[in-house]
Design an enzyme around this catalytic site. Sequence first.
Site, PDB file in Angstrom:
ATOM      1  N   GLY A 189     -65.632 -37.050  86.378  1.00 18.14           N
ATOM      2  CA  GLY A 189     -66.734 -36.698  86.229  1.00 18.14           C
ATOM      3  C   GLY A 189     -67.645 -36.166  84.944  1.00 18.14           C
ATOM      4  O   GLY A 189     -68.737 -36.172  84.599  1.00 18.14           O
TER       5      GLY A 189
ATOM      6  N   SER B 105     -61.718 -44.713  96.559  1.00 19.68           N
ATOM      7  CA  SER B 105     -60.330 -44.384  95.871  1.00 19.68           C
ATOM      8  C   SER B 105     -59.502 -45.893  96.423  1.00 19.68           C
ATOM      9  O   SER B 105     -59.872 -46.185  97.661  1.00 19.68           O
ATOM     10  CB  SER B 105     -59.751 -43.228  96.388  1.00 19.68           C
TER      11      SER B 105
ATOM     12  N   TYR C 245     -56.361 -37.934 103.097  1.00 19.60           N
ATOM     13  CA  TYR C 245     -57.062 -38.361 101.892  1.00 19.60           C
ATOM     14  C   TYR C 245     -57.593 -39.751 102.083  1.00 19.60           C
ATOM     15  O   TYR C 245     -58.828 -39.835 101.664  1.00 19.60           O
ATOM     16  CB  TYR C 245     -56.004 -38.106 100.812  1.00 19.60           C
TER      17      TYR C 245
END
Length: 312
Positions: A27, A150, A175
């Site tokens: 980020g 992801s 996740y």
Amino acid sequence: MPRTYDLPLPDLTGRRAVITGGSDGIGLVIARSLAGAGAEVVLPVRNRTKGEAAITTIRAVHPGAQVTLRDLDLSSLASVAALGETLVAEGAPIHLLINNAGIMRPPARQTTADGFEMQFGINHLAHVALTAQLMPLLRAGRARVVTQTSVAAQRAAINWDDLNWERSYDEMRAYGQSKLGCGLFGLELHRRSAASGWGITSSISHPGVAPTSLLAARPEIGRTEDTRDIRFVRRMSALGLAGTPESAALPALMAATTGTGGEFFGPQGLGQVGGRPGRQKLWKPLRSQTDAARLWDASEELTRVRFATAAA
């Protein structure tokens, strides 16, 4: 040796960009790159000290960068709503929204302030709520929205019978679900924008595999030391066999500045763990529009946001 790749960005002077998770890792690279291209960058952060350090880092490279902080705790929908109210009150159109922040694999099941399994709540639901809160500004800026998924989503599934993993918590499957949710949301946002005339362009990206803080020691989520996985990723990255934070940021930057929406960007190297950024085919779990619509409805219900109302 780690490999480097160049991605020239267009002039973003006069554009406002909001980036979650912009105080470190991928980020921060995204924020630095957009600021260097002339964008006004807004960093919503939970930790102001880290946020100030990020601004110092960015201005060391781009002394004239326009970067400011706002407060945001993605584990609280009240905090998400407060940020939305703050930015809407400021009234400045948003031209880029990068839904980038996330957490990975708390060693034990934890919940957000609103009772959601933490990965699902922070990675997916908070970004759904934030995007909805910002809809008036996104529409005003005819924004590009980029949501990070992801490689874990490649073989993930939505645990429809137990979205919050209350009965059988599996940290990796939870996740994977959260990041699959991010991808399904980003694609569904584009479809609904096109159908309803919201004027928003939405795409998704994934960073591949890179050494960031996701699997490092994170005492705040109960992980007191680095995982074996992050030590392995660091070695692979140093050998040029995985990405770096700099290369891993490029797919999101490409999604934010190119394309027509509804697209998927990621590293093009072996196994999609690193390499040059580019467009790629949707993984099988991302192709189901039925799942995307079902998750959209469930997410609106859980977060108590309504895009149709927010977009009016």
